[in-house]
Design an enzyme around this catalytic site. Structure first.
Site, PDB file in Angstrom:
ATOM      1  N   THR A   1       0.827  -1.209   0.000  1.00  0.00           N
ATOM      2  CA  THR A   1       0.000   0.000   0.000  1.00  0.00           C
ATOM      3  C   THR A   1       0.858   1.254   0.000  1.00  0.00           C
ATOM      4  O   THR A   1       0.455   2.288  -0.531  1.00  0.00           O
ATOM      5  CB  THR A   1      -0.924  -0.010   1.238  1.00  0.00           C
ATOM      6  OG1 THR A   1      -1.813  -1.108   1.096  1.00  0.00           O
ATOM      7  CG2 THR A   1      -1.723   1.264   1.375  1.00  0.00           C
TER       8      THR A   1
ATOM      9  N   SER B   1       1.279  -7.560  -0.877  1.00  0.00           N
ATOM     10  CA  SER B   1       1.968  -8.579  -0.066  1.00  0.00           C
ATOM     11  C   SER B   1       1.076  -9.754   0.324  1.00  0.00           C
ATOM     12  O   SER B   1       1.568 -10.760   0.825  1.00  0.00           O
ATOM     13  CB  SER B   1       2.630  -7.967   1.164  1.00  0.00           C
ATOM     14  OG  SER B   1       1.722  -7.793   2.221  1.00  0.00           O
TER      15      SER B   1
ATOM     16  N   THR C   1       1.647  -4.249   4.302  1.00  0.00           N
ATOM     17  CA  THR C   1       1.465  -4.533   5.732  1.00  0.00           C
ATOM     18  C   THR C   1       0.985  -5.971   5.980  1.00  0.00           C
ATOM     19  O   THR C   1       1.222  -6.523   7.052  1.00  0.00           O
ATOM     20  CB  THR C   1       0.424  -3.580   6.357  1.00  0.00           C
ATOM     21  OG1 THR C   1      -0.828  -3.754   5.685  1.00  0.00           O
ATOM     22  CG2 THR C   1       0.869  -2.136   6.286  1.00  0.00           C
ATOM     23  N   ASP C   2       0.311  -6.565   4.975  1.00  0.00           N
ATOM     24  CA  ASP C   2      -0.426  -7.795   5.261  1.00  0.00           C
ATOM     25  C   ASP C   2       0.441  -8.993   5.649  1.00  0.00           C
ATOM     26  O   ASP C   2       0.028  -9.817   6.474  1.00  0.00           O
ATOM     27  CB  ASP C   2      -1.324  -8.158   4.070  1.00  0.00           C
ATOM     28  CG  ASP C   2      -2.558  -7.262   4.009  1.00  0.00           C
ATOM     29  OD1 ASP C   2      -2.889  -6.648   5.047  1.00  0.00           O
ATOM     30  OD2 ASP C   2      -3.182  -7.159   2.944  1.00  0.00           O
TER      31      ASP C   2
HETATM   32  C1  SIN Z   1      -0.203  -5.242   1.033  1.00  0.00           C
HETATM   33  O1  SIN Z   1      -0.007  -5.879   2.067  1.00  0.00           O
HETATM   34  O2  SIN Z   1       0.577  -5.242   0.071  1.00  0.00           O
HETATM   35  C2  SIN Z   1      -1.451  -4.425   0.882  1.00  0.00           C
HETATM   36  C3  SIN Z   1      -1.968  -3.926   2.174  1.00  0.00           C
HETATM   37  C4  SIN Z   1      -1.057  -2.941   2.846  1.00  0.00           C
HETATM   38  O3  SIN Z   1       0.101  -2.745   2.493  1.00  0.00           O
HETATM   39  O4  SIN Z   1      -1.556  -2.323   3.816  1.00  0.00           O
END
Ligand code: SIN
Length: 308
Positions: A14, A58, A91-92
């Site tokens: 993100t 991710s 983040t995931d």
């Molecule tokens: C991801 O994990 O690539 C998408 C979600 C995020 O980064 O918050």
């Protein structure tokens, strides 16, 4: 004498996402903006060395990207001119990548993962500040090993967990608390800082450099009304390891347990973790299967590396 160079490796997420409307914090596409462009938007960071290792959401992280990322990390860490690395990541699955890199690099120099909950096009994106804080952490005296920096907090690879699907401070380290805080470009370490290097990191980079087939390791959850159907199907499909996200202190529904015993008889490695958000399974005499002190997703990474 270690140099001062900071290398920033981009993998997507993100933090590199874009939305059609500036006010939209959830209807965006992750992994659209290159890492060099991300840095160009942050005063003071435009001169850093960058490398785009991947460009993915991710949720789709896999062993091939992990391998590529680990090898690029190892390459840069070997450079005496490099002081530390920053990795932009979604983040995931950030906590899984953190644990993987911790396990395979055994890094003494800082390797700092950072991310964002809001896309780069948001009205108030969190990515630029997180990037600044991550670079400050990679440069900070005392920083070592694989760390995660988000929302002003520094977390270690072992404890860090995404705990919220929306808010900007989405990560914590559970009962352990953060290793430190980034305040106006300075890291203030908490008293538990040394746990960042918990002594368990074993460099496994050689193992993964030549790997052609990764062992299949899956996570199964014990819950009310659980059955052994998923386990039986996985065994038929050739799974090599199973991590059980157990209830409480490592307990397993009797129907799932029966299937796990069948799996073990078929040669599948079984490891227990707890589905509780905090704490860890305390082993006791007579336990059928070993207990990991990691969360289920990190125990899966550990078992996969062990089976290699
Ligand atoms: C991801 O994990 O690539 C998408 C979600 C995020 O980064 O918050």
């Amino acid at each position: 004498m270690i140099g001062q160079k900071i290398v920033v490796l981009g993998t997507g997420g993100t933090i590199a996402g874009t939305a059609a409307r500036a006010g939209d914090n959830i209807g965006y596409t992750a992994a659209q903006v290159g890492v060099e462009q991300l840095l160009a938007g942050v005063p003071g960071l435009s001169g850093l060395v960058t490398e785009q290792v991947a460009q993915i959401d991710s949720k789709d992280m896999d062993c091939a990207v992990w391998r590529a990322l680990a090898l690029r990390c190892a390459h840069h860490l070997d450079d005496p001119g490099v002081r530390g690395l920053v990795i932009t990541h979604g983040t995931d699955t950030l906590e899984e990548t953190a644990w993987f890199l911790h396990a395979v690099l055994g890094a003494r120099k800082p390797v700092v993962l950072t991310c964002a909950m809001r896309p780069a096009t948001a009205l108030a994106p969190d990515g630029p500040q997180n990037l600044l804080d991550a670079v400050a952490t990679a440069q900070a005296p005392g920083a070592a090993g694989v760390l995660a920096v988000a929302a002003g907090e520094v977390h270690g690879a072992r404890q860090v967990q995404k705990v919220h699907p929306y808010r900007v401070n989405a990560f914590n380290s559970g009962e352990a608390g953060p290793l430190g805080w980034v305040e106006e470009g300075q890291v203030r370490w908490a008293q538990n800082q040394p746990s960042a290097l918990d002594g368990q990191a074993q460099s496994a980079i050689e193992k993964i450099a030549n790997v052609t087939a990764w062992p299949a390791v899956e996570i199964v959850t014990s819950h009310a009304g659980a059955s052994g159907r998923v386990v039986d199907a996985l065994v038929r499909d050739g799974v090599r390891g199973l991590v059980v996200a157990c209830t409480g202190n490592g307990t397993i529904h009797h129907a799932l347990e029966a299937a796990l015993l069948r799996a073990q008889d078929a040669g599948v490695r079984v490891v227990r973790s707890t589905r509780c958000a905090e704490g860890r399974v305390l082993p006791k005499p007579g336990d059928r299967w070993p207990a990991s002190d990691l969360s289920p997703v990190k125990a899966r990474v550990a078992l996969m590396l062990d089976l290699l």
